[in-house]
Design an enzyme around this catalytic site. Structure first.
Site, PDB file in Angstrom:
ATOM      1  NE  ARG A 184       7.170  -1.942   5.651  1.00  0.00           N
ATOM      2  CZ  ARG A 184       5.868  -1.673   5.749  1.00  0.00           C
ATOM      3  NH1 ARG A 184       5.171  -1.394   4.685  1.00  0.00           N
ATOM      4  NH2 ARG A 184       5.283  -1.713   6.923  1.00  0.00           N
ATOM      5  NE  ARG A 195       1.822  -3.666  11.035  1.00  0.00           N
ATOM      6  CZ  ARG A 195       2.867  -3.577  10.214  1.00  0.00           C
ATOM      7  NH1 ARG A 195       4.006  -4.119  10.543  1.00  0.00           N
ATOM      8  NH2 ARG A 195       2.753  -2.963   9.082  1.00  0.00           N
ATOM      9  NE  ARG A 223      -4.260  -0.092   9.566  1.00  0.00           N
ATOM     10  CZ  ARG A 223      -3.347   0.718   9.108  1.00  0.00           C
ATOM     11  NH1 ARG A 223      -3.633   1.957   8.840  1.00  0.00           N
ATOM     12  NH2 ARG A 223      -2.123   0.304   8.885  1.00  0.00           N
ATOM     13  NE  ARG A 281       6.405   0.876   9.926  1.00  0.00           N
ATOM     14  CZ  ARG A 281       5.264   0.834   9.244  1.00  0.00           C
ATOM     15  NH1 ARG A 281       5.201   1.332   8.034  1.00  0.00           N
ATOM     16  NH2 ARG A 281       4.198   0.274   9.767  1.00  0.00           N
ATOM     17  CE  LYS A 293      -2.623  -0.281   3.629  1.00  0.00           C
ATOM     18  NZ  LYS A 293      -2.386  -1.610   4.238  1.00  0.00           N
TER      19      LYS A 293
END
Ligand code: ADP
Ligand code: ZN
Length: 228
Positions: free
Chosen positions: A122, A180, A88, A169, A13
């Protein structure tokens, strides 16, 4: 044009919404980024938000809705914007419906196994938020060919755009990723149905590299961009 990006964490995203925003010349609005900026400032608001973000839990709707509304009220958002990470929850979607009319909802789809690998690989720039990914994926899963090259910086650990340091992160660690994902299934999947019932959803399969996925997305947007 007012566009929402949906899809589980790790579907890309952030990457796709940022690039599509540049192509369409509209602001990229990410509640996650707005929250991370607030956290950096070490204000009461930032500390409050951090209690949720660092655990990978959703920030409460009232705080999130106010943060988003304030942002899309700014002048640069009047001709359109891209929402990344908002809404969300259904209450967040309803609050948005009260203030703007959304043109299209892009729903990014990806296999969960690929997604966990991609998320753990990531890296983001600690200064400008640019996203990188340090693994190559090339395999077939459930009949779908995945061919997703890594997105390395030119110099390892350094952002191409601004020279900032690339970091992982805290919420991209495996334990937090699981929270998550669970949360995504529970709270955010109903959003796809919410927008499907309004006929706004375009599914986009993410199994190829960035450029090919971008052109897939632009093809879906074309009818609307012409009218814009
Ligand atoms: P990702 O899409 O990879 O989860 P984001 O940058 O969108 O990352 O969000 C990071 C964190 O910020 C989330 O885990 C959550 O704690 C908080 N957050 C972002 N957007 C929302 C939202 N719309 N509602 C509630 N919390 C949010
Ligand atoms: Zn940078």
């Amino acid at each position: 044009m007012k566009i929402i990006f949906l899809g589980s964490p790790g579907a890309g995203k952030g990457t796709y919404s940022t690039r599509i925003a540049r192509l369409l010349d509209v602001p990229h609005v990410s509640t996650g980024e707005l929250f991370r900026e607030a956290i950096k400032k070490d204000s009461d608001f930032g500390n409050q938000v951090n209690e949720y973000v660092r655990k990978g839990r959703l920030v409460p709707d009232d705080i999130t809705i106010i943060t988003l509304k304030k942002r899309i009220d700014e002048p640069d958002c009047q001709n359109g914007f891209i929402l990344d990470g908002y809404p969300r929850t259904i209450p967040q979607a309803q609050a948005l419906d009260e203030v703007v009319k959304i043109d299209v909802v892009l729903n990014l789809k990806i296999h969960e196994i690929i997604l966990i690998r991609k998320l753990s690989a990531r890296r983001i720039c600690d200064k400008c938020g640019e996203i990188y990914n340090i693994i190559d994926i090339e395999e077939t899963l459930d009949g779908m060919d995945y061919n997703m090259p890594a997105m390395h910086p030119k110099t390892p650990g350094i952002c191409d755009k601004c020279g900032g340091t690339l970091i992982q992160r805290k919420d991209d660690r495996v334990e937090v990723i699981e929270t998550r994902l669970k949360q995504y299934h529970q709270q955010s999947e109903p959003l796809v149905r919410y927008y499907q019932s309004r006929g706004l959803v375009e599914d986009v399969y993410v199994n190829l590299g960035i450029d090919r996925t971008i052109s897939r997305i632009m093809k879906k947007l074309k009818p609307q961009t012409v009218i814009k």
